[in-house]
Design a protein around this motif. Structure first.
Motif, PDB file in Angstrom:
ATOM      1  N   THR A   1      38.124   8.698 -26.589  1.00  9.15           N
ATOM      2  CA  THR A   1      37.129   8.480 -25.535  1.00  9.15           C
ATOM      3  C   THR A   1      37.491   7.275 -24.681  1.00  9.15           C
ATOM      4  O   THR A   1      37.386   7.316 -23.444  1.00  9.15           O
ATOM      5  CB  THR A   1      35.738   8.275 -26.165  1.00  9.15           C
ATOM      6  OG1 THR A   1      35.396   9.415 -26.947  1.00  9.15           O
ATOM      7  CG2 THR A   1      34.682   8.065 -25.094  1.00  9.15           C
ATOM      8  N   ILE A   2      37.915   6.183 -25.318  1.00 10.28           N
ATOM      9  CA  ILE A   2      38.322   4.984 -24.578  1.00 10.28           C
ATOM     10  C   ILE A   2      39.518   5.301 -23.691  1.00 10.28           C
ATOM     11  O   ILE A   2      39.587   4.892 -22.529  1.00 10.28           O
ATOM     12  CB  ILE A   2      38.641   3.840 -25.557  1.00 10.28           C
ATOM     13  CG1 ILE A   2      37.397   3.465 -26.377  1.00 10.28           C
ATOM     14  CG2 ILE A   2      39.160   2.623 -24.811  1.00 10.28           C
ATOM     15  CD1 ILE A   2      37.668   2.464 -27.476  1.00 10.28           C
ATOM     16  N   HIS A   3      40.454   6.056 -24.260  1.00  6.42           N
ATOM     17  CA  HIS A   3      41.655   6.409 -23.508  1.00  6.42           C
ATOM     18  C   HIS A   3      41.317   7.265 -22.287  1.00  6.42           C
ATOM     19  O   HIS A   3      41.803   7.014 -21.177  1.00  6.42           O
ATOM     20  CB  HIS A   3      42.622   7.155 -24.439  1.00  6.42           C
ATOM     21  CG  HIS A   3      43.979   7.358 -23.837  1.00  6.42           C
ATOM     22  ND1 HIS A   3      44.765   8.437 -24.132  1.00  6.42           N
ATOM     23  CD2 HIS A   3      44.669   6.614 -22.927  1.00  6.42           C
ATOM     24  CE1 HIS A   3      45.893   8.353 -23.451  1.00  6.42           C
ATOM     25  NE2 HIS A   3      45.865   7.254 -22.722  1.00  6.42           N
ATOM     26  N   ALA A   4      40.478   8.264 -22.476  1.00  4.25           N
ATOM     27  CA  ALA A   4      40.096   9.133 -21.361  1.00  4.25           C
ATOM     28  C   ALA A   4      39.342   8.350 -20.288  1.00  4.25           C
ATOM     29  O   ALA A   4      39.555   8.552 -19.086  1.00  4.25           O
ATOM     30  CB  ALA A   4      39.245  10.290 -21.873  1.00  4.25           C
ATOM     31  N   SER A   5      38.457   7.461 -20.704  1.00  2.82           N
ATOM     32  CA  SER A   5      37.696   6.663 -19.743  1.00  2.82           C
ATOM     33  C   SER A   5      38.610   5.748 -18.949  1.00  2.82           C
ATOM     34  O   SER A   5      38.437   5.582 -17.728  1.00  2.82           O
ATOM     35  CB  SER A   5      36.637   5.840 -20.484  1.00  2.82           C
ATOM     36  OG  SER A   5      35.865   5.080 -19.583  1.00  2.82           O
ATOM     37  N   ALA A   6      39.604   5.160 -19.631  1.00  4.96           N
ATOM     38  CA  ALA A   6      40.545   4.283 -18.928  1.00  4.96           C
ATOM     39  C   ALA A   6      41.383   5.057 -17.928  1.00  4.96           C
ATOM     40  O   ALA A   6      41.627   4.592 -16.806  1.00  4.96           O
ATOM     41  CB  ALA A   6      41.451   3.574 -19.939  1.00  4.96           C
ATOM     42  N   ARG A   7      41.823   6.243 -18.284  1.00  5.88           N
ATOM     43  CA  ARG A   7      42.627   7.064 -17.383  1.00  5.88           C
ATOM     44  C   ARG A   7      41.803   7.519 -16.171  1.00  5.88           C
ATOM     45  O   ARG A   7      42.335   7.669 -15.066  1.00  5.88           O
ATOM     46  CB  ARG A   7      43.190   8.281 -18.120  1.00  5.88           C
ATOM     47  CG  ARG A   7      44.348   7.959 -19.044  1.00  5.88           C
ATOM     48  CD  ARG A   7      44.690   9.152 -19.924  1.00  5.88           C
ATOM     49  NE  ARG A   7      45.055  10.326 -19.128  1.00  5.88           N
ATOM     50  CZ  ARG A   7      46.292  10.596 -18.702  1.00  5.88           C
ATOM     51  NH1 ARG A   7      47.272   9.769 -18.996  1.00  5.88           N
ATOM     52  NH2 ARG A   7      46.550  11.693 -18.017  1.00  5.88           N
TER      53      ARG A   7
END
Length: 398
Positions: free
Chosen positions: A114-120
């Motif tokens: 989730t953190i990764h998707a939000s950052a992208r």
């Protein structure tokens, strides 16, 4: 899609947003209870109990205030969308970030995708937070495994320790910072969209007042402001709702210069009187209405290129409304320019039907001016949660 249909769709979208936000707050409350039970405070660690207690209190306060902001305002969808959307979203993000601080390493690792998707989605490729996240995801050694046995299980022979995932404090702090940075970026995108839509609605109010004011002034001074045209063969005055044939005195070829000047003044007075009697006070309102209808028809075609929005702010409905007063104004102003002889070759129109046709053309021409605004609205809407992404590593998993 008609303007009314777009408005109804927008209202339903805002009510759906209210339901989605309320569902998300309910979900976060359940997650908070689970996180608290799975990661109780260790009394042997100095200050941890006070820190966890403060986090739990903060989460609960954000839940209560977020629910109050996203309460069911089905009778006031505009208020729900324009006032509560941004603050409620900020509360939701604050809860998610506090849960990352409150949860154990297993919870944090589970939130990595989730953190990764939000950052992208919300951070640029050269953002320091996103670069740091990519390095963390590439280096799987930050995720450690330790053996864990309860005191009762340790007394039983032959049991293998259960692997337990772990993260060092620096990595946890970095992941929380990335999540907070992504949420701030999302809120800024959201605020830009909200302000853009508010500017459009404010412009609509101003343009509507100008349109009404022009109609009222034009009805009082209709002989001056209502566009009429003069045809010389035969001599007649053509206005939108009436045409009047004018009989002028025949020219005397043997008249002196003074007599010719007097004749010209007389002809001008006759034409002015004919124009005043031909022009009606409602002509300018009729032209505005024709321009408004033409703008509605031309603007409806642009709605087919507008996509929906996951936010309660949809610039499509605002753009559909702003084209109406603009079309009314361009119809009147365009005909005034024609009657003033500004456009070469179109100094006179022969019939009332031609005036009607040009009012339609000028009203529909607002799309030429609004095309850039439509493109800007699409850009602002696409920027919300659709940041350009580059090649990235897959998030580390256990």
């Amino acid at each position: 899609m008609s303007t009314l249909g777009a408005w109804n769709t927008n209202m339903r979208g805002r009510n759906r947003w209210v339901q989605q936000m309320n569902s998300r707050f309910d979900q976060l409350e359940v997650i908070a209870i689970e996180v608290k039970s799975e990661n109780p405070a260790d009394l042997t660690v100095p200050g941890q109990q006070e820190a966890f207690s403060a986090l739990d209190t903060g989460i609960q306060e954000h839940l209560e205030q977020g629910r109050a902001l996203s309460g069911d305002r089905r009778w006031l969808p505009g208020a729900a969308g324009s006032i509560a959307a941004g603050p409620a979203l900020e509360r939701m993000h604050a809860i998610e970030d506090l849960l990352l601080r409150r949860g154990n390493a297993t919870y944090m690792i589970g939130q990595l995708p989730t953190i990764h998707a939000s950052a992208r989605d919300h951070l640029k490729a050269n953002d320091p937070h996103r670069i740091r996240l990519e390095k963390i995801l590439q280096d799987r050694s930050v995720i450690t495994q330790t053996g864990n046995l309860t005191a009762a299980a340790a007394a039983l022979p032959g049991l293998v320790p259960v692997p337990e995932l772990g993260l060092d404090d620096e990595t946890r702090s970095n992941l929380v910072s990335v999540s907070e940075a992504a949420h701030r970026a999302y809120q800024m995108e959201y605020a830009r969209l909200r302000n853009f839509v508010r500017i459009i609605w404010t412009s609509i109010g101003i343009l509507v007042m100008l349109t009404v004011a022009l109609g009222l002034v034009g009805s009082q001074f209709h002989a001056v402001l209502s566009p009429c045209f003069v045809d010389t063969e035969p001599t007649k005055v053509i206005c939108l709702s009436l045409e009047t044939t004018v009989i002028l005195p025949a020219d005397n070829p043997e008249a002196t210069a003074a007599e010719k000047a007097d004749s010209e003044r007389l002809n001008a007075a006759i034409m002015t009187e004919a124009k005043e009697s031909t022009t009606k006070s409602h002509d300018i309102f009729l032209i505005e209405f024709i321009g408004l209808v033409a703008a509605a028809l031309s603007g409806a075609s642009s709605l087919r290129r507008v996509s929906g929005s996951s936010t309660p702010y949809n610039p499509a409905i605002a753009l559909a409304f702003i084209k109406l007063p603009i079309g009314a104004l361009t119809a009147v102003i365009g005909l005034m320019l024609l009657s003033g002889g500004i456009i070469p070759g179109l100094t006179a129109l022969d019939t009332s039907g031609q005036i009607l046709a040009w009012a339609i053309i000028f009203g529909a021409s607002q799309q030429l001016f609004m095309g850039l605004v439509d493109q800007k609205a699409k850009t602002v809407l696409d920027d919300v949660g659709s940041n350009e992404t580059t090649e990235s590593v897959r998030p580390a998993t256990a």
